[in-house]
Design a protein around this motif. Structure first.
Motif, short mmCIF file in Angstrom:
data_model
loop_
_atom_site.label_atom_id
_atom_site.label_comp_id
_atom_site.label_asym_id
_atom_site.label_seq_id
_atom_site.Cartn_x
_atom_site.Cartn_y
_atom_site.Cartn_z
N ASP A 168 0.91 -1.14 0.08
CA ASP A 168 0.09 0.19 -0.05
C ASP A 168 0.85 1.13 -0.07
O ASP A 168 2.21 1.06 0.24
N PRO A 169 0.54 2.37 -0.23
CA PRO A 169 1.10 3.61 -0.44
C PRO A 169 1.87 3.98 0.95
O PRO A 169 2.83 4.80 0.99
N TYR A 170 1.53 3.21 2.08
CA TYR A 170 2.38 3.67 3.23
C TYR A 170 3.36 2.54 3.67
O TYR A 170 4.05 2.58 4.62
N SER A 171 3.46 1.70 2.67
CA SER A 171 4.56 0.41 3.21
C SER A 171 6.20 1.29 3.15
O SER A 171 6.35 2.13 2.27
N ALA A 172 6.90 0.91 4.07
CA ALA A 172 8.08 1.57 4.27
C ALA A 172 9.00 1.43 3.15
O ALA A 172 9.59 2.49 2.80
N ASP A 173 9.06 0.31 2.46
CA ASP A 173 9.92 0.14 1.38
C ASP A 173 9.29 0.13 -0.05
O ASP A 173 9.98 -0.35 -1.01
N LYS A 174 8.16 0.78 -0.09
CA LYS A 174 7.62 0.92 -1.32
C LYS A 174 8.21 1.58 -2.40
O LYS A 174 8.24 1.13 -3.61
N ASN A 175 8.87 2.73 -2.05
CA ASN A 175 9.62 3.55 -2.94
C ASN A 175 10.84 2.81 -3.63
O ASN A 175 11.02 2.87 -4.78
N THR A 176 11.39 2.13 -2.71
CA THR A 176 12.52 1.44 -3.23
C THR A 176 12.26 0.13 -4.40
O THR A 176 12.67 -0.09 -5.11
N ALA A 177 11.04 -0.47 -3.80
CA ALA A 177 10.65 -1.64 -4.71
C ALA A 177 10.29 -1.28 -5.83
O ALA A 177 10.52 -1.86 -6.93
N VAL A 178 9.49 0.00 -5.92
CA VAL A 178 8.97 0.56 -7.27
C VAL A 178 10.43 0.95 -8.13
O VAL A 178 10.45 0.33 -9.35
N GLN A 179 11.22 1.43 -7.57
CA GLN A 179 12.51 2.17 -8.39
C GLN A 179 13.13 0.90 -8.93
O GLN A 179 13.61 0.86 -9.85
N ASP A 180 13.28 -0.05 -8.08
CA ASP A 180 14.11 -1.17 -8.22
C ASP A 180 13.48 -1.95 -9.41
O ASP A 180 14.07 -2.49 -10.64
N THR A 181 12.11 -2.34 -9.41
CA THR A 181 11.50 -2.96 -10.42
C THR A 181 11.59 -2.30 -11.59
O THR A 181 11.78 -2.96 -12.88
N VAL A 182 11.15 -0.87 -11.69
CA VAL A 182 11.26 -0.13 -12.92
C VAL A 182 12.68 -0.18 -13.47
O VAL A 182 12.82 -0.30 -14.77
N ARG A 183 13.79 0.05 -12.57
CA ARG A 183 15.03 -0.08 -13.44
C ARG A 183 15.18 -1.42 -14.01
O ARG A 183 15.77 -1.45 -15.11
N MET A 184 14.99 -2.61 -13.59
CA MET A 184 15.11 -3.89 -14.10
C MET A 184 13.97 -4.10 -15.41
O MET A 184 14.56 -4.64 -16.21
N MET A 185 12.97 -3.46 -15.27
CA MET A 185 12.17 -3.48 -16.36
C MET A 185 12.62 -2.83 -17.61
O MET A 185 12.85 -3.09 -18.74
N LYS A 186 13.35 -1.88 -17.47
CA LYS A 186 13.72 -0.85 -18.55
C LYS A 186 15.17 -1.64 -19.20
O LYS A 186 15.59 -1.52 -20.23
N GLU A 187 15.77 -2.13 -18.06
CA GLU A 187 17.15 -2.78 -18.59
C GLU A 187 16.92 -3.94 -19.52
O GLU A 187 17.37 -4.53 -20.41
N SER A 188 15.51 -4.93 -18.93
CA SER A 188 15.53 -6.20 -19.73
C SER A 188 14.41 -6.17 -20.74
O SER A 188 14.55 -7.16 -21.51
N SER A 189 13.83 -5.17 -20.84
CA SER A 189 12.72 -5.04 -21.88
C SER A 189 12.61 -3.82 -22.61
O SER A 189 12.79 -2.73 -22.30
N PRO A 190 12.23 -4.06 -23.94
CA PRO A 190 11.72 -2.78 -24.88
C PRO A 190 10.75 -2.07 -24.20
O PRO A 190 9.93 -2.61 -23.55
N GLN A 191 10.87 -0.66 -24.10
CA GLN A 191 9.72 0.26 -23.80
C GLN A 191 8.82 0.84 -24.73
O GLN A 191 8.07 1.64 -24.55
N GLY A 192 9.12 0.57 -26.03
CA GLY A 192 8.25 1.21 -27.23
C GLY A 192 8.99 2.59 -27.63
O GLY A 192 10.15 2.92 -27.34
N ARG A 193 8.45 3.28 -28.50
CA ARG A 193 8.61 4.51 -28.95
C ARG A 193 8.59 5.84 -27.99
O ARG A 193 7.79 5.72 -26.92
N PRO A 194 9.36 6.76 -28.08
CA PRO A 194 9.19 7.84 -27.13
C PRO A 194 7.72 8.75 -27.25
O PRO A 194 7.35 8.58 -28.40
#
Length: 214
Positions: A168-194
């Protein structure tokens, strides 16, 4: 005769005028729900449900969707009358899984991002890129424009997305989890066009990326 004939005409005109006004009122009521019966367009009521500020979300929205072999029959996981983020995730998942190359999808909607993990039928580089572009733009068409959308066809990242869905938005480590997952998604998969001359593939501006790096 004239004294009785003139009121009759007036009475007839009043009746016809009342009928016309009633028909106009009914037409206005029908038009007030534009796109109400459309199966391909978000109607006004849908958008009110998704973005009504009086419905304060207390959790992130998460929905997993699997393509059904029967057209129009979808398997929805999540509350039918859930919070706004969950309704948004549900709508995105249904639209994404309807894309030709997408077999299954997991969607998380946070307060600023949409994370989409999906399984594809064709995994060559061209298909991966085009599908990523379609998935990303599908989500962009649903959420407010300031949202950022991240996508991945890497099966190893699905669990990361689903783990965020349990937060939930109040989880202590939610920002870190989202940022880490976003980084891995961008590194491993295409994101399409700008998205535009001022936005990258995920809808991020230069200022957004500066804020993220702090």
């Amino acid at each position: 005769m004239k004294k009785t004939f003139i009121p009759a005409i007036l009475l007839s005109g009043m009746v016809l005028g009342a009928c016309a006004a009633n028909e106009d009122h009914e037409l206005a009521e029908r038009n007030d729900g534009v796109y109400q019966e459309s199966g391909n367009t978000l109607n006004r009521d849908d958008r009110n449900d998704l973005y009504n500020p009086s419905n304060n979300d207390t959790n992130y929205g998460f929905v997993r969707e699997v393509k059904s072999p029967v057209p129009g029959d979808t398997a929805e996981i999540g509350k039918e009358d859930g919070i706004n983020r969950e309704k948004t995730a549900g709508m995105i998942s249904k639209m994404v899984v309807a894309l030709p190359n997408v077999h299954e999808t997991s969607v998380v909607v946070t307060d600023a991002e949409v994370l989409i993990s999906y399984k594809i039928d064709q995994a060559d580089n061209k298909s991966r890129f085009e599908t990523a572009d379609q998935v990303k733009k599908t989500a962009m068409s649903v959420v407010p424009r300031w949202y950022h959308v991240y996508v991945s066809d890497d099966p190893a990242l699905r669990q990361y997305v689903e783990n965020i869905g349990s937060m939930d938005p109040y989880s202590a480590d939610k920002n870190t989890a989202v940022q880490d997952t976003v980084r891995m998604m961008k590194e491993s998969s295409p994101q399409g066009r700008p998205m535009s001359d001022l936005e990258n593939e995920n809808g991020e501006t230069k200022e957004d990326r500066i804020k993220q790096s702090r």
